[in-house]
Design a protein around this motif. Structure first.
Motif, PDB file in Angstrom:
ATOM      1  N   HIS A  75       0.812  -1.222   0.000  1.00 17.81           N
ATOM      2  CA  HIS A  75       0.000   0.000   0.000  1.00 17.81           C
ATOM      3  C   HIS A  75       0.844   1.270   0.000  1.00 17.81           C
ATOM      4  CE1 HIS A  75       0.673  -0.430   4.432  1.00 17.81           C
ATOM      5  NE2 HIS A  75       0.741   0.886   4.364  1.00 17.81           N
ATOM      6  N   SER A  76       2.177   1.144   0.004  1.00 18.11           N
ATOM      7  CA  SER A  76       3.045   2.314  -0.015  1.00 18.11           C
ATOM      8  C   SER A  76       2.969   3.075  -1.331  1.00 18.11           C
ATOM      9  CB  SER A  76       4.500   1.908   0.251  1.00 18.11           C
ATOM     10  OG  SER A  76       4.923   0.936  -0.707  1.00 18.11           O
ATOM     11  N   ALA A  77       2.538   2.381  -2.394  1.00 16.49           N
ATOM     12  CA  ALA A  77       2.375   3.027  -3.706  1.00 16.49           C
ATOM     13  C   ALA A  77       1.291   2.271  -4.461  1.00 16.49           C
ATOM     14  CB  ALA A  77       3.685   3.035  -4.485  1.00 16.49           C
ATOM     15  N   PRO A  78       0.015   2.506  -4.123  1.00 15.35           N
ATOM     16  CA  PRO A  78      -1.086   1.761  -4.748  1.00 15.35           C
ATOM     17  C   PRO A  78      -1.053   1.857  -6.270  1.00 15.35           C
ATOM     18  CG  PRO A  78      -1.874   3.042  -2.882  1.00 15.35           C
ATOM     19  CD  PRO A  78      -0.462   3.483  -3.137  1.00 15.35           C
ATOM     20  N   GLY A  79      -1.189   0.703  -6.899  1.00 11.46           N
ATOM     21  CA  GLY A  79      -1.208   0.665  -8.353  1.00 11.46           C
ATOM     22  C   GLY A  79       0.148   0.628  -9.008  1.00 11.46           C
ATOM     23  N   SER A  80       1.211   0.746  -8.233  1.00 10.88           N
ATOM     24  CA  SER A  80       2.564   0.700  -8.780  1.00 10.88           C
ATOM     25  C   SER A  80       3.236  -0.617  -8.412  1.00 10.88           C
ATOM     26  CB  SER A  80       3.408   1.861  -8.241  1.00 10.88           C
ATOM     27  OG  SER A  80       2.880   3.097  -8.660  1.00 10.88           O
ATOM     28  N   PRO A  81       4.166  -1.083  -9.234  1.00  9.70           N
ATOM     29  CA  PRO A  81       4.860  -2.333  -8.910  1.00  9.70           C
ATOM     30  C   PRO A  81       5.822  -2.147  -7.742  1.00  9.70           C
ATOM     31  CG  PRO A  81       5.853  -1.317 -10.839  1.00  9.70           C
ATOM     32  CD  PRO A  81       4.631  -0.509 -10.517  1.00  9.70           C
ATOM     33  N   ARG A  82       6.142  -3.257  -7.093  1.00 13.06           N
ATOM     34  CA  ARG A  82       7.200  -3.224  -6.095  1.00 13.06           C
ATOM     35  C   ARG A  82       8.506  -2.820  -6.775  1.00 13.06           C
ATOM     36  NH1 ARG A  82       8.894  -7.660  -4.602  1.00 13.06           N
ATOM     37  NH2 ARG A  82       7.845  -8.956  -6.160  1.00 13.06           N
ATOM     38  N   LEU A  83       9.341  -2.113  -6.060  1.00  9.23           N
ATOM     39  CA  LEU A  83      10.606  -1.647  -6.625  1.00  9.23           C
ATOM     40  C   LEU A  83      11.397  -2.787  -7.255  1.00  9.23           C
ATOM     41  CD1 LEU A  83      12.820   0.535  -7.003  1.00  9.23           C
ATOM     42  CD2 LEU A  83      13.668  -0.112  -4.727  1.00  9.23           C
ATOM     43  N   CYS A  84      11.510  -3.891  -6.550  1.00  7.08           N
ATOM     44  CA  CYS A  84      12.337  -4.998  -7.038  1.00  7.08           C
ATOM     45  C   CYS A  84      11.718  -5.714  -8.232  1.00  7.08           C
ATOM     46  CB  CYS A  84      12.598  -5.999  -5.916  1.00  7.08           C
ATOM     47  SG  CYS A  84      13.604  -5.329  -4.567  1.00  7.08           S
ATOM     48  N   ALA A  85      10.424  -5.501  -8.464  1.00  2.17           N
ATOM     49  CA  ALA A  85       9.739  -6.161  -9.584  1.00  2.17           C
ATOM     50  C   ALA A  85       9.528  -5.230 -10.764  1.00  2.17           C
ATOM     51  CB  ALA A  85       8.390  -6.719  -9.116  1.00  2.17           C
ATOM     52  N   ALA A  86       9.844  -3.960 -10.612  1.00  2.00           N
ATOM     53  CA  ALA A  86       9.634  -2.989 -11.689  1.00  2.00           C
ATOM     54  C   ALA A  86      10.603  -3.252 -12.837  1.00  2.00           C
ATOM     55  CB  ALA A  86       9.828  -1.583 -11.157  1.00  2.00           C
ATOM     56  N   PRO A  87      10.203  -2.971 -14.077  1.00  2.00           N
ATOM     57  CA  PRO A  87      11.129  -3.139 -15.205  1.00  2.00           C
ATOM     58  C   PRO A  87      12.405  -2.332 -14.969  1.00  2.00           C
ATOM     59  CG  PRO A  87       8.890  -2.747 -15.993  1.00  2.00           C
ATOM     60  CD  PRO A  87       8.870  -2.511 -14.513  1.00  2.00           C
ATOM     61  N   LEU A  88      13.542  -2.993 -15.085  1.00  2.00           N
ATOM     62  CA  LEU A  88      14.815  -2.366 -14.762  1.00  2.00           C
ATOM     63  C   LEU A  88      15.070  -1.124 -15.611  1.00  2.00           C
ATOM     64  CD1 LEU A  88      17.449  -2.529 -13.119  1.00  2.00           C
ATOM     65  CD2 LEU A  88      18.398  -3.961 -14.951  1.00  2.00           C
ATOM     66  N   ASP A  89      14.834  -1.229 -16.903  1.00  2.00           N
ATOM     67  CA  ASP A  89      15.121  -0.109 -17.792  1.00  2.00           C
ATOM     68  C   ASP A  89      14.266   1.102 -17.439  1.00  2.00           C
ATOM     69  OD1 ASP A  89      16.654   0.727 -20.159  1.00  2.00           O
ATOM     70  OD2 ASP A  89      14.694   0.941 -21.092  1.00  2.00           O
ATOM     71  N   GLU A  90      13.013   0.864 -17.082  1.00  2.00           N
ATOM     72  CA  GLU A  90      12.122   1.965 -16.704  1.00  2.00           C
ATOM     73  C   GLU A  90      12.616   2.648 -15.437  1.00  2.00           C
ATOM     74  OE1 GLU A  90       8.506   1.607 -14.036  1.00  2.00           O
ATOM     75  OE2 GLU A  90       7.612   1.425 -16.037  1.00  2.00           O
ATOM     76  N   ALA A  91      13.003   1.848 -14.436  1.00  2.00           N
ATOM     77  CA  ALA A  91      13.450   2.418 -13.164  1.00  2.00           C
ATOM     78  C   ALA A  91      14.741   3.218 -13.346  1.00  2.00           C
ATOM     79  CB  ALA A  91      13.654   1.309 -12.135  1.00  2.00           C
ATOM     80  N   ILE A  92      15.661   2.703 -14.141  1.00  2.00           N
ATOM     81  CA  ILE A  92      16.901   3.442 -14.404  1.00  2.00           C
ATOM     82  C   ILE A  92      16.573   4.767 -15.080  1.00  2.00           C
ATOM     83  CG2 ILE A  92      19.063   3.445 -15.706  1.00  2.00           C
ATOM     84  CD1 ILE A  92      19.113   0.389 -15.356  1.00  2.00           C
ATOM     85  N   GLY A  93      15.662   4.734 -16.057  1.00  2.00           N
ATOM     86  CA  GLY A  93      15.300   5.949 -16.764  1.00  2.00           C
ATOM     87  C   GLY A  93      14.718   7.010 -15.843  1.00  2.00           C
ATOM     88  N   ARG A  94      13.881   6.590 -14.886  1.00  2.00           N
ATOM     89  CA  ARG A  94      13.316   7.558 -13.937  1.00  2.00           C
ATOM     90  C   ARG A  94      14.417   8.210 -13.112  1.00  2.00           C
ATOM     91  NH1 ARG A  94       7.760   5.108 -11.207  1.00  2.00           N
ATOM     92  NH2 ARG A  94       6.734   4.428 -13.153  1.00  2.00           N
ATOM     93  N   LEU A  95      15.379   7.403 -12.678  1.00  2.00           N
ATOM     94  CA  LEU A  95      16.457   7.949 -11.858  1.00  2.00           C
ATOM     95  C   LEU A  95      17.398   8.817 -12.690  1.00  2.00           C
ATOM     96  CD1 LEU A  95      17.883   8.275  -9.214  1.00  2.00           C
ATOM     97  CD2 LEU A  95      18.892   5.994  -9.505  1.00  2.00           C
ATOM     98  N   VAL A  96      17.677   8.405 -13.916  1.00  2.00           N
ATOM     99  CA  VAL A  96      18.508   9.230 -14.800  1.00  2.00           C
ATOM    100  C   VAL A  96      17.900  10.620 -14.962  1.00  2.00           C
ATOM    101  CG1 VAL A  96      19.208   9.526 -17.219  1.00  2.00           C
ATOM    102  CG2 VAL A  96      19.635   7.352 -16.055  1.00  2.00           C
ATOM    103  N   ALA A  97      16.584  10.696 -15.103  1.00  2.00           N
ATOM    104  CA  ALA A  97      15.923  11.997 -15.256  1.00  2.00           C
ATOM    105  C   ALA A  97      16.175  12.891 -14.044  1.00  2.00           C
ATOM    106  CB  ALA A  97      14.421  11.797 -15.477  1.00  2.00           C
ATOM    107  N   HIS A  98      16.142  12.319 -12.842  1.00  2.00           N
ATOM    108  CA  HIS A  98      16.411  13.106 -11.637  1.00  2.00           C
ATOM    109  C   HIS A  98      17.864  13.568 -11.605  1.00  2.00           C
ATOM    110  CE1 HIS A  98      12.665  12.916  -9.357  1.00  2.00           C
ATOM    111  NE2 HIS A  98      12.528  11.654  -9.738  1.00  2.00           N
ATOM    112  N   ILE A  99      18.787  12.681 -11.967  1.00  2.00           N
ATOM    113  CA  ILE A  99      20.208  13.052 -11.967  1.00  2.00           C
ATOM    114  C   ILE A  99      20.470  14.176 -12.959  1.00  2.00           C
ATOM    115  CG2 ILE A  99      22.540  12.232 -12.523  1.00  2.00           C
ATOM    116  CD1 ILE A  99      21.650   9.461 -11.471  1.00  2.00           C
ATOM    117  N   ARG A 100      19.908  14.054 -14.158  1.00  2.00           N
ATOM    118  CA  ARG A 100      20.132  15.086 -15.176  1.00  2.00           C
ATOM    119  C   ARG A 100      19.462  16.404 -14.802  1.00  2.00           C
ATOM    120  NH1 ARG A 100      19.416  11.342 -20.654  1.00  2.00           N
ATOM    121  NH2 ARG A 100      21.482  10.349 -20.524  1.00  2.00           N
ATOM    122  N   ARG A 101      18.349  16.326 -14.108  1.00  2.00           N
ATOM    123  CA  ARG A 101      17.654  17.553 -13.712  1.00  2.00           C
ATOM    124  C   ARG A 101      18.410  18.274 -12.595  1.00  2.00           C
ATOM    125  NH1 ARG A 101      12.979  15.299 -12.366  1.00  2.00           N
ATOM    126  NH2 ARG A 101      12.481  15.108 -14.567  1.00  2.00           N
TER     127      ARG A 101
END
Length: 252
Positions: A75-101
């Protein structure tokens, strides 16, 4: 000497204060830009609000959250996958956006063990961050995530074998003790001048205090024991680029 900008990347709300609250507070007090990306939970939860308060205390700006679910709290993020189960490429992309910003010179995150307890979210956040720091500087990777930016250094928050005596109360409370050989540690930071602010940030995570997680355990220890646990921070430095491009030290 100017203090370099610093971005922390941690798995859960409270990790930023426990692992690197002293360094974050010190850099902010010296006028450096500081921020934290949190991999799990969302801003509209109680823990998201507690994170916002902790970051305010540390001078690390507003929460930046990847929005995945805690591995053990769906319930920490309803409707979202668990961090460890999320697509790796998608998760990296989200973090890359924060680093570049944010464009930090230094990034800090969990070590390969995922810290003392080895929580799977900590371990996975280490992997994500290591990959994202490399990818952020490569223009052909994640072109929609912003202009390339290469941090100069990645530091892994860790604990050496020699800290086991100070950590003894946590071990007796049943917490895992994943420590590394002392020779692996490349930065030892005395954060005692910022300990009051670090401890206030830990206590801001009231949910974890109330349920008896690590912040709650620490609150029950004598002050001297607590300060022995929190007063020093240890890091392993990894260089994502050749040293020829210049060095950025965690400790000025």
């Amino acid at each position: 000497m100017s203090v370099p900008s610093l971005l922390g990347v941690f798995a859960h709300p409270d990790d930023e204060a426990l692992f690197s609250g002293g360094v974050l507070a010190r850099h902010a007090a010296a006028g450096a830009r500081t921020a934290v990306v949190t991999a799990t939970w969302t801003p509209d939860t109680r823990r998201g609000a507690e994170l916002a308060e902790a970051l305010r205390i540390l001078g690390a700006g507003e929460p930046r959250m990847l929005g995945y679910a805690d591995d053990r709290v769906p319930h920490s993020a309803p409707g979202s996958p668990r961090l460890c189960a999320a697509p790796l490429d998608e998760a990296i992309g989200r973090l890359v956006a924060h680093i570049r910003r944010f464009r930090p010179r230094i990034v800090i995150t969990h070590d390969a063990y995922g810290g003392l307890t080895g929580h799977p979210d900590h371990v996975h956040t280490h992997r994500l961050t290591t990959l994202a720091v490399q990818a952020a500087g490569l223009e052909r990777l994640y072109p929609d995530a912003g202009a390339p930016w290469q941090p100069s250094a990645l530091y892994l928050a860790t604990h050496p074998h020699s800290a086991l005596d100070a950590l003894g109360e946590l071990a007796r409370a049943g917490k895992g003790m994943n420590t590394v050989p002392d020779e692996r540690v490349t930065a030892i930071v005395d954060v005692s001048p910022w300990l009051e602010r670090k401890w206030a940030a830990v206590l801001a995570h009231r949910t974890e205090v109330e349920r008896g997680a690590v912040p709650g355990l620490l609150a029950g220890f004598p002050q001297a024991v607590r300060e022995g646990i929190l007063g020093t921070e240890w890091y392993i430095r990894q260089d994502p680029v050749s040293p020829l491009s210049g060095q950025t030290e965690l400790t000025p």
